[in-house]
Design a protein around this motif. Structure first.
Motif, PDB file in Angstrom:
ATOM      1  N   GLY A   3      -4.088  -0.365   4.237  1.00  0.00           N
ATOM      2  CA  GLY A   3      -3.438  -0.889   2.993  1.00  0.00           C
ATOM      3  C   GLY A   3      -3.647  -2.434   3.226  1.00  0.00           C
ATOM      4  N   MET A   4      -3.412  -2.936   4.356  1.00  0.00           N
ATOM      5  CA  MET A   4      -3.765  -4.496   4.651  1.00  0.00           C
ATOM      6  C   MET A   4      -5.222  -4.914   4.118  1.00  0.00           C
ATOM      7  SD  MET A   4      -2.713  -6.446   8.223  1.00  0.00           S
ATOM      8  CE  MET A   4      -4.005  -5.510   9.533  1.00  0.00           C
ATOM      9  N   GLU A  42       0.755   3.801  -2.837  1.00  0.00           N
ATOM     10  CA  GLU A  42      -0.265   4.568  -3.078  1.00  0.00           C
ATOM     11  C   GLU A  42      -0.456   5.658  -2.240  1.00  0.00           C
ATOM     12  OE1 GLU A  42      -2.690   3.446  -5.052  1.00  0.00           O
ATOM     13  OE2 GLU A  42      -2.029   1.400  -5.478  1.00  0.00           O
ATOM     14  N   TRP A  43       0.237   5.782  -0.979  1.00  0.00           N
ATOM     15  CA  TRP A  43       0.107   7.030  -0.255  1.00  0.00           C
ATOM     16  C   TRP A  43       1.659   7.692   0.061  1.00  0.00           C
ATOM     17  CZ3 TRP A  43       2.757   6.087   4.149  1.00  0.00           C
ATOM     18  CH2 TRP A  43       2.794   4.782   4.918  1.00  0.00           C
ATOM     19  N   SER A  97       0.807  -1.366   0.003  1.00  0.00           N
ATOM     20  CA  SER A  97       0.059   0.117   0.190  1.00  0.00           C
ATOM     21  C   SER A  97       0.677   1.106   0.056  1.00  0.00           C
ATOM     22  CB  SER A  97      -1.087   0.121   1.165  1.00  0.00           C
ATOM     23  OG  SER A  97      -0.306   0.532   2.530  1.00  0.00           O
ATOM     24  N   ILE A  98       2.126   1.178   0.314  1.00  0.00           N
ATOM     25  CA  ILE A  98       2.899   2.192   0.365  1.00  0.00           C
ATOM     26  C   ILE A  98       2.958   2.944  -1.014  1.00  0.00           C
ATOM     27  CG2 ILE A  98       5.473   2.844   0.753  1.00  0.00           C
ATOM     28  CD1 ILE A  98       5.725   0.770   3.027  1.00  0.00           C
ATOM     29  N   ARG A 104      -3.007   4.194   7.433  1.00  0.00           N
ATOM     30  CA  ARG A 104      -2.693   3.802   6.172  1.00  0.00           C
ATOM     31  C   ARG A 104      -2.304   2.451   6.132  1.00  0.00           C
ATOM     32  NH1 ARG A 104      -0.110   9.688   4.132  1.00  0.00           N
ATOM     33  NH2 ARG A 104      -2.032  10.402   3.433  1.00  0.00           N
ATOM     34  N   LEU A 105      -1.665   1.936   6.881  1.00  0.00           N
ATOM     35  CA  LEU A 105      -0.877   0.661   6.832  1.00  0.00           C
ATOM     36  C   LEU A 105      -2.134  -0.540   6.913  1.00  0.00           C
ATOM     37  CD1 LEU A 105       2.629   1.046   8.606  1.00  0.00           C
ATOM     38  CD2 LEU A 105       2.072   0.577   6.068  1.00  0.00           C
TER      39      LEU A 105
END
Lengths: 197, 197
Positions: free
Chosen positions: B160-161, A167-168, A164-165, B156-157
């Motif tokens: 993200g998961m 993405e943000w 996901s990193i 966010r993390l």
């Protein structure tokens, strides 16, 4: 003698970086060599001086992202020590690769597998995932990780968190890469609950 | 009297579902009403009998995903009890929405914000993220969550998961939604490390 020839001079690395940025913005299929030429302010034939074609640009970027990821698994720190320490190293180093190679890894993670080249890249990515899943499984078997969760689900969720990193994360933002890697390792191993020291 | 008219009959829900599937496969911009007609085996004018146009199909799908997500935050279980229990409910229920509304949420999570409609949807998604981040922050302040991680990074993390589920979950696969929700909550709150009981 300098290699530049009057017109704005680009080396191959810069041409590839510009192409990867266009691929990520518009999608690989929607990006043409003409768009790349326009972006760089040079002629299409000048680009073919640097690279044979669009597919080679994609191949180069994907190969670079994959070599860095594969390098995480073959690094001595991922080979020695206990399985859970190796896993911790792999999570931390993967965050580092994502941040250092953000455009190339972004391209890799968004691949749909439309061509043989894309499918080969996805196969290498899958092989990486399988090795990490094996490490999660070995850590659970060694008693270092809890045994009540499925290793494959755990691997997907933890890598969902890491991936996901792309993405943000903003390279010009306030977060340092070590801070993000620490947060990933903290959540993955110990979770968010506060515990008595 | 049945509403079907000889030709394969679709209700509005089925037309929207087929459109969302095409949007997710080919991208919204690359999908035409002609492709939708071909997919359903009916004429373009028959489609306009069901829906005013392509943008309304997108709007309907995004609105549905967002209403379900927003419903997680307004559910009594997200309002009562301690902040960390509320957070646990929100994580678990969000996993449920992702799985139950997989195609619509996939569309939402892949939005790039190219049009006013897309930007309004992204604003609502951002408002959801902010409310969850506030819940993470409140839980840390209440001492229920560790205080050494930044609430925004944690949010966010963890999301993200959760959001990664759209990349790997298969409705016809062996994993049940409760199993995935349990794994998410287990990792987010307690991490993977084995602990003495």
């Amino acid at each position: 003698m300098p290699q530049r020839r009057g017109r704005p001079g680009y080396d191959q690395e810069q041409v590839i970086a510009a192409a990867v940025d266009l691929f990520n913005r518009h999608g690989y299929d929607a990006t043409s060599m003409g768009m790349l030429a326009e972006r760089l302010g040079i002629s299409k034939s000048a680009i073919y001086h640097h690279v044979p074609g669009k597919e080679q640009l994609l191949e180069h970027a994907l190969d670079r992202a994959l070599l860095e990821l594969e390098g995480v698994l073959t690094h001595p720190a991922a080979q020695e020590r206990s399985v859970d320490q190796r896993l911790e190293y792999v999570l931390r180093a993967t965050v580092g690769v994502l941040i250092d190679e953000l455009p190339n890894v972004t391209l890799l993670l968004r691949l749909r597998g439309n061509t043989p080249l894309e499918r080969r890249a996805l196969d290498r990515r899958r092989a990486f995932d399988h090795e990490v899943a094996a490490l999660v499984e070995a850590s659970a078997e060694a008693g270092a990780l809890r045994g009540d969760l499925q290793p494959r689900v755990v691997t997907r969720l933890v890598f969902g968190m890491i991936n996901s990193i792309i993405e943000w994360y903003r390279p010009d933002g306030p977060l340092r890469r070590e801070e993000i890697a620490d947060s990933v390792v903290a959540i993955a191993f110990d979770g968010l609950r506060s515990r008595p020291a």
